[in-house]
Design a protein around this motif. Structure first.
Motif, PDB file in Angstrom:
ATOM      1  N   SER A   1      -8.855   8.137   0.350  1.00 12.29           N
ATOM      2  CA  SER A   1      -9.429   6.820   0.094  1.00 12.29           C
ATOM      3  C   SER A   1      -8.602   6.074  -0.943  1.00 12.29           C
ATOM      4  O   SER A   1      -8.478   6.515  -2.091  1.00 12.29           O
ATOM      5  CB  SER A   1     -10.866   6.960  -0.407  1.00 12.29           C
ATOM      6  OG  SER A   1     -11.361   5.711  -0.853  1.00 12.29           O
ATOM      7  N   HIS A   2      -8.063   4.938  -0.557  1.00 11.47           N
ATOM      8  CA  HIS A   2      -7.293   4.153  -1.512  1.00 11.47           C
ATOM      9  C   HIS A   2      -8.209   3.488  -2.538  1.00 11.47           C
ATOM     10  O   HIS A   2      -7.730   2.929  -3.525  1.00 11.47           O
ATOM     11  CB  HIS A   2      -6.437   3.107  -0.798  1.00 11.47           C
ATOM     12  CG  HIS A   2      -7.194   2.095  -0.009  1.00 11.47           C
ATOM     13  ND1 HIS A   2      -7.895   2.403   1.124  1.00 11.47           N
ATOM     14  CD2 HIS A   2      -7.348   0.753  -0.189  1.00 11.47           C
ATOM     15  CE1 HIS A   2      -8.447   1.309   1.622  1.00 11.47           C
ATOM     16  NE2 HIS A   2      -8.138   0.305   0.832  1.00 11.47           N
TER      17      HIS A   2
ATOM     18  N   ALA B   1      -3.662  -0.210   4.437  1.00 14.41           N
ATOM     19  CA  ALA B   1      -3.738   1.102   3.785  1.00 14.41           C
ATOM     20  C   ALA B   1      -3.742   2.205   4.839  1.00 14.41           C
ATOM     21  O   ALA B   1      -3.110   3.245   4.658  1.00 14.41           O
ATOM     22  CB  ALA B   1      -4.983   1.198   2.907  1.00 14.41           C
ATOM     23  N   GLY B   2      -4.442   1.976   5.944  1.00 16.63           N
ATOM     24  CA  GLY B   2      -4.470   2.968   7.014  1.00 16.63           C
ATOM     25  C   GLY B   2      -3.102   3.182   7.626  1.00 16.63           C
ATOM     26  O   GLY B   2      -2.707   4.325   7.924  1.00 16.63           O
TER      27      GLY B   2
ATOM     28  N   LYS C   1       0.818  -1.216   0.000  1.00 16.31           N
ATOM     29  CA  LYS C   1       0.000   0.000   0.000  1.00 16.31           C
ATOM     30  C   LYS C   1       0.857   1.274   0.000  1.00 16.31           C
ATOM     31  O   LYS C   1       0.371   2.352  -0.342  1.00 16.31           O
ATOM     32  CB  LYS C   1      -0.941  -0.009   1.202  1.00 16.31           C
ATOM     33  CG  LYS C   1      -1.952  -1.161   1.196  1.00 16.31           C
ATOM     34  CD  LYS C   1      -2.983  -0.980   0.114  1.00 16.31           C
ATOM     35  CE  LYS C   1      -3.951  -2.149   0.014  1.00 16.31           C
ATOM     36  NZ  LYS C   1      -4.768  -2.356   1.192  1.00 16.31           N
TER      37      LYS C   1
ATOM     38  N   SER D   1      -9.788   1.682   6.344  1.00 15.76           N
ATOM     39  CA  SER D   1      -8.917   0.584   5.956  1.00 15.76           C
ATOM     40  C   SER D   1      -9.179  -0.630   6.824  1.00 15.76           C
ATOM     41  O   SER D   1      -9.692  -0.514   7.937  1.00 15.76           O
ATOM     42  CB  SER D   1      -7.455   1.035   6.121  1.00 15.76           C
ATOM     43  OG  SER D   1      -6.548  -0.025   6.023  1.00 15.76           O
ATOM     44  N   SER D   2      -8.811  -1.797   6.307  1.00 19.50           N
ATOM     45  CA  SER D   2      -8.788  -2.992   7.146  1.00 19.50           C
ATOM     46  C   SER D   2      -7.453  -3.109   7.871  1.00 19.50           C
ATOM     47  O   SER D   2      -7.235  -4.049   8.617  1.00 19.50           O
ATOM     48  CB  SER D   2      -9.034  -4.250   6.298  1.00 19.50           C
ATOM     49  OG  SER D   2      -8.044  -4.353   5.283  1.00 19.50           O
TER      50      SER D   2
ATOM     51  N   ARG E   1     -16.155  -4.381   7.239  1.00 17.67           N
ATOM     52  CA  ARG E   1     -15.409  -3.389   6.463  1.00 17.67           C
ATOM     53  C   ARG E   1     -16.343  -2.390   5.794  1.00 17.67           C
ATOM     54  O   ARG E   1     -16.010  -1.205   5.659  1.00 17.67           O
ATOM     55  CB  ARG E   1     -14.551  -4.126   5.415  1.00 17.67           C
ATOM     56  CG  ARG E   1     -13.693  -3.216   4.549  1.00 17.67           C
ATOM     57  CD  ARG E   1     -12.623  -2.514   5.364  1.00 17.67           C
ATOM     58  NE  ARG E   1     -11.787  -1.658   4.549  1.00 17.67           N
ATOM     59  CZ  ARG E   1     -12.074  -0.414   4.193  1.00 17.67           C
ATOM     60  NH1 ARG E   1     -13.219   0.128   4.583  1.00 17.67           N
ATOM     61  NH2 ARG E   1     -11.247   0.300   3.457  1.00 17.67           N
TER      62      ARG E   1
END
Length: 384
Positions: A193-194, A128-129, A101, A124-125, A173
């Motif tokens: 936001s990815h 990504a966060g 990510k 994110s899960s 999610r």
């Protein structure tokens, strides 16, 4: 505006792939104002011989959209190692925050800094966060990350260590995404936001450009990619089209998308010949592959179309295959998180036959430990 931020010139527009609506990059809208769908970037570079350090994402700066300089953490340039005679692994867990990510986050946060924002929000899960939090720390931006309550405690600790505020959302999610999008509508917030922001995909395409260079100016017959929201697969498809359009590859490799059997809405739509997901919500079972446990990916139509365009296919792996695949990679010296082993599990079960293939190992095993359910952390209500 933060110091040393380049002026807002030469920035491409965002473009809705469904209705053609244009949205300037500086506009705070995070989705298409007409259909509420995700946006693409009206940016069409022509690949040229890369320049710069070999082990760097910025070797491909000429085909990346503009972003603020100075926030790199050394991302890119992950090794390619053989697993069998026909299958290799690209070790994208060897990134600064231990997941692929970082490829997208460095561009997305670089854009936020260039736009002069102060407050960044992500959902994110976990991976990504973590990546957005790290690059926000590097860029001097405040960051809040929304995660599902079941997210691995190791991931939430990593996010918090970078100085970001962690908001744990009760539910799955999808519930987390809804809570984050509500908060993203507040004035002054940049929604990193990815999934919805196209800058992230522009970063993930470097995975495939690197692979092309590592293989001596070619791509394998098959790229096997884990798919939840599809950010790596869509980045791979973007790179394939760039390379093919420039005449640098004679054919498009097949994209093989892998989902956990427990949460596989795209694979179901594929099997039934659909161009999009079913309208009704399908309850998702818990999965060890938390990073791809996405019940309603917003870019579903694009993901399905990309796989079809390359002659690829969708595959699902049962929960019972994830642990053995993780253990097998560990015995080969590669300790990868449960989500990251999904592609290897699929290949072990014959997903691509004897085709030459590359699988990405997307996240380090230290993020989740061995393939066993993580304890659910105490929930914090959104907004607290």
């Amino acid at each position: 505006m933060p110091p040393d931020t380049p002026p807002l010139t030469g920035l491409p527009d965002r473009l809705c792939p469904r209705d053609g609506t244009r949205v300037p990059l500086a506009d705070p809208a995070w989705c298409c104002p007409a259909c509420a769908g995700p946006l693409d970037l009206d940016f069409h570079p022509r690949p040229a011989p890369p320049a710069g350090p070999a082990a760097s994402l910025w070797r491909y700066a000429d085909i990346l959209p503009p972003a603020a300089p100075g926030i790199s953490l050394g991302e890119g340039g992950s090794p390619l190692v053989p697993l069998t005679e026909r299958v290799s692994a690209k070790l994208d867990f060897l990134m600064p925050t231990l997941s692929f990510k970082d490829r997208g986050a460095v561009l997305l946060v670089g854009l936020a800094r260039r736009l002069g924002v102060r407050e960044v929000l992500a959902d994110s899960s976990g991976n990504a966060g973590t990546s957005v939090a790290a690059y926000c720390a590097r860029a001097g931006l405040r960051c809040t990350v929304y995660v599902p309550e079941s997210t691995s405690s190791k991931k939430t600790e990593q996010i918090a260590a970078h100085g970001a505020r962690v908001v744990r959302v009760p539910g799955d999610r999808e519930a987390t995404a809804r809570a984050a999008r509500t908060a993203a509508d507040e004035p002054g917030v940049f929604y990193a936001s990815h999934v919805f922001h196209p800058y992230f995909t522009q970063g993930t395409k470097t995975y495939t450009h690197e692979l092309w260079e590592q293989l001596g100016g070619r791509l394998p017959e098959a790229l096997v990619v884990p798919v939840g929201n599809g950010t790596l697969l869509l980045g791979a498809h973007l790179a394939i089209e760039e390379l093919y359009g420039a005449g640098l590859i004679p054919r498009r490799p097949a994209l093989h998308a892998v989902q956990a059997e427990a949460v596989s809405p795209l694979a179901r739509a594929w099997r039934e010949g659909l161009d999009d997901l079913y309208e009704e919500d399908i309850p998702a079972a818990p999965s060890l592959a938390e990073g791809i446990a996405i019940p309603r990916p917003p870019r579903a139509r694009q993901i399905l179309a990309a796989v079809r365009a390359t002659g690829g296919a969708f595959h699902t792996v049962p929960e019972s295959a994830i642990g053995p695949a993780q253990a097998d990679l560990a015995r080969r010296g590669l300790y990868v998180e449960a989500t990251g082993v999904a592609c290897w599990a699929a290949v072990r079960e014959g997903a691509v036959g004897d085709a030459e293939a590359v699988v990405p190992l997307c996240g380090a095993g230290l993020k989740t430990g061995t393939a066993a359910p993580a304890p659910a952390p105490r929930a914090e209500a959104p907004g607290t």
